[in-house]
Write a protein that holds these residues in place. Structure first.
Motif, PDB file in Angstrom:
ATOM      1  N   PRO A 154       0.799  -1.233   0.000  1.00 14.42           N
ATOM      2  CA  PRO A 154       0.000   0.000   0.000  1.00 14.42           C
ATOM      3  C   PRO A 154       0.827   1.277   0.000  1.00 14.42           C
ATOM      4  O   PRO A 154       0.499   2.240  -0.704  1.00 14.42           O
ATOM      5  CB  PRO A 154      -0.843  -0.119   1.285  1.00 14.42           C
ATOM      6  CG  PRO A 154      -0.882  -1.582   1.586  1.00 14.42           C
ATOM      7  CD  PRO A 154       0.443  -2.095   1.149  1.00 14.42           C
ATOM      8  N   THR A 155       1.910   1.292   0.793  1.00 11.04           N
ATOM      9  CA  THR A 155       2.695   2.523   0.848  1.00 11.04           C
ATOM     10  C   THR A 155       3.412   2.766  -0.469  1.00 11.04           C
ATOM     11  O   THR A 155       3.553   3.908  -0.912  1.00 11.04           O
ATOM     12  CB  THR A 155       3.662   2.499   2.049  1.00 11.04           C
ATOM     13  OG1 THR A 155       4.157   3.812   2.282  1.00 11.04           O
ATOM     14  CG2 THR A 155       4.809   1.542   1.860  1.00 11.04           C
ATOM     15  N   TYR A 156       3.861   1.700  -1.149  1.00 12.25           N
ATOM     16  CA  TYR A 156       4.425   1.868  -2.480  1.00 12.25           C
ATOM     17  C   TYR A 156       3.364   2.418  -3.436  1.00 12.25           C
ATOM     18  O   TYR A 156       3.634   3.333  -4.227  1.00 12.25           O
ATOM     19  CB  TYR A 156       4.943   0.537  -3.034  1.00 12.25           C
ATOM     20  CG  TYR A 156       6.105  -0.067  -2.290  1.00 12.25           C
ATOM     21  CD1 TYR A 156       7.077   0.721  -1.686  1.00 12.25           C
ATOM     22  CD2 TYR A 156       6.256  -1.451  -2.196  1.00 12.25           C
ATOM     23  CE1 TYR A 156       8.147   0.162  -1.009  1.00 12.25           C
ATOM     24  CE2 TYR A 156       7.331  -2.023  -1.528  1.00 12.25           C
ATOM     25  CZ  TYR A 156       8.260  -1.206  -0.927  1.00 12.25           C
ATOM     26  OH  TYR A 156       9.321  -1.777  -0.261  1.00 12.25           O
ATOM     27  N   HIS A 157       2.183   1.855  -3.380  1.00 14.79           N
ATOM     28  CA  HIS A 157       1.105   2.226  -4.301  1.00 14.79           C
ATOM     29  C   HIS A 157       0.715   3.697  -4.152  1.00 14.79           C
ATOM     30  O   HIS A 157       0.529   4.403  -5.146  1.00 14.79           O
ATOM     31  CB  HIS A 157      -0.109   1.323  -4.050  1.00 14.79           C
ATOM     32  CG  HIS A 157      -1.316   1.689  -4.859  1.00 14.79           C
ATOM     33  ND1 HIS A 157      -1.404   1.449  -6.209  1.00 14.79           N
ATOM     34  CD2 HIS A 157      -2.492   2.284  -4.497  1.00 14.79           C
ATOM     35  CE1 HIS A 157      -2.583   1.882  -6.657  1.00 14.79           C
ATOM     36  NE2 HIS A 157      -3.253   2.380  -5.639  1.00 14.79           N
ATOM     37  N   ARG A 197       4.325   2.633 -12.730  1.00 16.08           N
ATOM     38  CA  ARG A 197       3.108   3.442 -12.832  1.00 16.08           C
ATOM     39  C   ARG A 197       3.407   4.923 -12.658  1.00 16.08           C
ATOM     40  O   ARG A 197       2.803   5.775 -13.319  1.00 16.08           O
ATOM     41  CB  ARG A 197       2.096   2.978 -11.780  1.00 16.08           C
ATOM     42  CG  ARG A 197       1.434   1.647 -12.118  1.00 16.08           C
ATOM     43  CD  ARG A 197       0.579   1.136 -10.986  1.00 16.08           C
ATOM     44  NE  ARG A 197      -0.217  -0.020 -11.382  1.00 16.08           N
ATOM     45  CZ  ARG A 197      -0.834  -0.827 -10.528  1.00 16.08           C
ATOM     46  NH1 ARG A 197      -0.736  -0.607  -9.206  1.00 16.08           N
ATOM     47  NH2 ARG A 197      -1.549  -1.856 -10.964  1.00 16.08           N
ATOM     48  N   ALA A 198       4.350   5.245 -11.774  1.00 11.34           N
ATOM     49  CA  ALA A 198       4.674   6.645 -11.516  1.00 11.34           C
ATOM     50  C   ALA A 198       5.455   7.263 -12.672  1.00 11.34           C
ATOM     51  O   ALA A 198       5.332   8.478 -12.932  1.00 11.34           O
ATOM     52  CB  ALA A 198       5.474   6.761 -10.217  1.00 11.34           C
ATOM     53  N   PHE A 199       6.260   6.442 -13.368  1.00 10.88           N
ATOM     54  CA  PHE A 199       7.110   6.952 -14.441  1.00 10.88           C
ATOM     55  C   PHE A 199       6.956   6.052 -15.671  1.00 10.88           C
ATOM     56  O   PHE A 199       7.842   5.255 -16.000  1.00 10.88           O
ATOM     57  CB  PHE A 199       8.579   7.002 -13.987  1.00 10.88           C
ATOM     58  CG  PHE A 199       8.772   7.894 -12.794  1.00 10.88           C
ATOM     59  CD1 PHE A 199       8.858   9.279 -12.940  1.00 10.88           C
ATOM     60  CD2 PHE A 199       8.833   7.361 -11.518  1.00 10.88           C
ATOM     61  CE1 PHE A 199       9.013  10.105 -11.844  1.00 10.88           C
ATOM     62  CE2 PHE A 199       8.991   8.184 -10.408  1.00 10.88           C
ATOM     63  CZ  PHE A 199       9.078   9.563 -10.573  1.00 10.88           C
ATOM     64  N   ALA A 224      -0.752  -6.699 -12.959  1.00 12.00           N
ATOM     65  CA  ALA A 224      -0.829  -5.235 -12.924  1.00 12.00           C
ATOM     66  C   ALA A 224      -0.806  -4.616 -14.313  1.00 12.00           C
ATOM     67  O   ALA A 224      -1.101  -3.425 -14.474  1.00 12.00           O
ATOM     68  CB  ALA A 224       0.321  -4.672 -12.089  1.00 12.00           C
ATOM     69  N   GLN A 225      -0.418  -5.401 -15.314  1.00 11.75           N
ATOM     70  CA  GLN A 225      -0.369  -4.960 -16.709  1.00 11.75           C
ATOM     71  C   GLN A 225       0.535  -3.735 -16.876  1.00 11.75           C
ATOM     72  O   GLN A 225       0.153  -2.729 -17.491  1.00 11.75           O
ATOM     73  CB  GLN A 225      -1.787  -4.677 -17.237  1.00 11.75           C
ATOM     74  CG  GLN A 225      -2.681  -5.905 -17.248  1.00 11.75           C
ATOM     75  CD  GLN A 225      -4.054  -5.645 -17.831  1.00 11.75           C
ATOM     76  OE1 GLN A 225      -4.630  -4.586 -17.643  1.00 11.75           O
ATOM     77  NE2 GLN A 225      -4.588  -6.618 -18.553  1.00 11.75           N
ATOM     78  N   VAL A 226       1.717  -3.818 -16.293  1.00 15.25           N
ATOM     79  CA  VAL A 226       2.733  -2.791 -16.509  1.00 15.25           C
ATOM     80  C   VAL A 226       3.927  -3.445 -17.196  1.00 15.25           C
ATOM     81  O   VAL A 226       4.083  -4.676 -17.161  1.00 15.25           O
ATOM     82  CB  VAL A 226       3.179  -2.131 -15.185  1.00 15.25           C
ATOM     83  CG1 VAL A 226       2.027  -1.387 -14.530  1.00 15.25           C
ATOM     84  CG2 VAL A 226       3.760  -3.171 -14.221  1.00 15.25           C
ATOM     85  N   THR A 227       4.746  -2.622 -17.811  1.00 16.04           N
ATOM     86  CA  THR A 227       5.920  -3.123 -18.508  1.00 16.04           C
ATOM     87  C   THR A 227       7.161  -2.880 -17.661  1.00 16.04           C
ATOM     88  O   THR A 227       7.562  -1.725 -17.448  1.00 16.04           O
ATOM     89  CB  THR A 227       6.082  -2.427 -19.872  1.00 16.04           C
ATOM     90  OG1 THR A 227       4.916  -2.667 -20.661  1.00 16.04           O
ATOM     91  CG2 THR A 227       7.311  -2.965 -20.602  1.00 16.04           C
TER      92      THR A 227
END
Length: 355
Positions: A154-157, A197-199, A224-227
């Motif tokens: 959660p804290t990362y998110h 997600r942030a960058f 999460a469908q991120v690369t």
């Protein structure tokens, strides 16, 4: 003499109460483990109160166990109970985030599997304390691994953008030019996912030498469908170039922290920096300590120190990684500056390392 004896008895009584409370808390936390691992809380948070028979049917568990567990959860105040026998149970509305929402900052149910993982190796810890050996991280099993990943998720998110934003020049470069971020000691990948997600224009590489954690990270990244790119290898041996190297709550676990920091320094592109996040503890030992420091010592004696001592010649830092020690490690690794960043957090301290 009588006054001293009375004082000693009063202190003893206080310790009796404290250990009784700790025992009660441990029993209740292990009951939370059952609810967490068997996915019982999500069923009880579905908007409809359930009987023990309905819960047992929904989650495929024995009805008698379901009844006893539900009564215990109600007795502890974790769930509500309504009606007459057969009673109906539901997670309290103000407890849903704490027990059920994996991205809520209130989600602390994963403490339960972390302690379950520690409980599984207690006999090995006894032997390690006698011999000076370590207890390998994989021996703590999926319970500890899943709990550790979930407690930090959660804290990362929610806060990753702010954390990297405390290095404004680096954050601006990552947003404007993309670049590369290397996440050393990425575990199950939640920090790596948050960085991606942030960058979204940056290439993000997650690195961990624990094969099971990297496998978990692969599944989490896919969901999460991120690369991102994941790499299962020793952090000290990475040859990437990077605009930002992150080490989130992992340096104190590393047997060779100076080698890892030196490798991180060598990775940095001109103008790049290391974002190091580790425990927020006092600058020097003091006792009695506050609750945060007590917790860090608890993790240290039961997990972090034993796990880090597996390698011969380990630095054996332990969880209670104090600011002066971090500064010394950074200097030894060749960094010119170690700056404590103005990021407010209950458990973590944030450092910027510049070559």
């Amino acid at each position: 003499m009588a006054m001293t004896k009375t004082s000693d008895l009063a202190g003893g009584d206080q310790l009796v109460e404290r250990l009784f409370g700790a025992t009660l808390g441990a029993l209740e936390l292990f009951s939370v483990y059952l609810g967490w691992r068997l996915d019982l809380y999500s069923a009880l948070a579905g908007g409809v109160a359930l009987t023990s028979e309905e819960l047992a049917e929904q989650r495929g568990i024995d009805r008698r166990y379901a009844q006893e567990w539900l009564e215990q959860q109600a007795a502890a105040g974790f769930v509500t109970v309504e009606g007459d026998d057969p009673w109906r149970f539901a997670v309290r509305k103000d407890h849903v985030d704490v027990l059920c929402d994996p991205e809520s900052l209130s989600y602390v149910a994963p403490f339960a599997p972390m302690l379950a993982g520690i409980a599984g190796v207690l006999p090995e810890l006894v032997d390690a304390y006698r011999t000076g050996a370590g207890v390998p991280y994989p021996r703590y099993g999926a319970d500890f691994r899943d709990g550790q990943g979930a407690i930090n998720r959660p804290t990362y998110h929610h806060q990753m953008t702010d954390w990297v934003g405390a290095l404004p020049d680096v954050a601006e470069r990552l947003r404007g030019q993309g670049g590369r971020i290397v996440d050393l000691g990425c575990g199950q990948g939640w920090s790596t996912i948050a960085l991606a997600r942030a960058f979204p224009d940056a290439e993000v590489v997650g690195v961990d030498d624990d094969a099971a954690s990297i496998a978990d990270a692969g599944r989490n990244v896919a969901a999460a469908q991120v690369t991102v790119r994941l790499q299962g290898s020793d952090a000290a041996a990475i040859g990437e170039s990077a605009d930002l190297v992150c080490i989130f709550e992992a340096l104190h676990d590393m047997a060779r922290p100076v080698e890892v920091l030196a490798a991180a320094r060598r990775m940095l592109s001109p103008g790049g920096a290391v974002l190091l996040v580790d425990e927020r503890v006092g600058d020097a030992f003091h006792a009695p300590a506050d609750e945060v420091e007590r917790m860090m010592y608890g993790w240290s004696v039961l997990h972090c120190l034993p796990a880090s001592r597996v390698e011969p010649g380990s630095a054996a830092l332990g969880t209670v990684l104090r600011r002066p020690v971090v500064e010394d490690l950074a200097t030894e690794a060749g960094f010119a500056r170690c700056t404590v960043l103005a990021v407010d957090h209950d458990f973590f301290r944030f450092y910027r390392l510049d070559p």
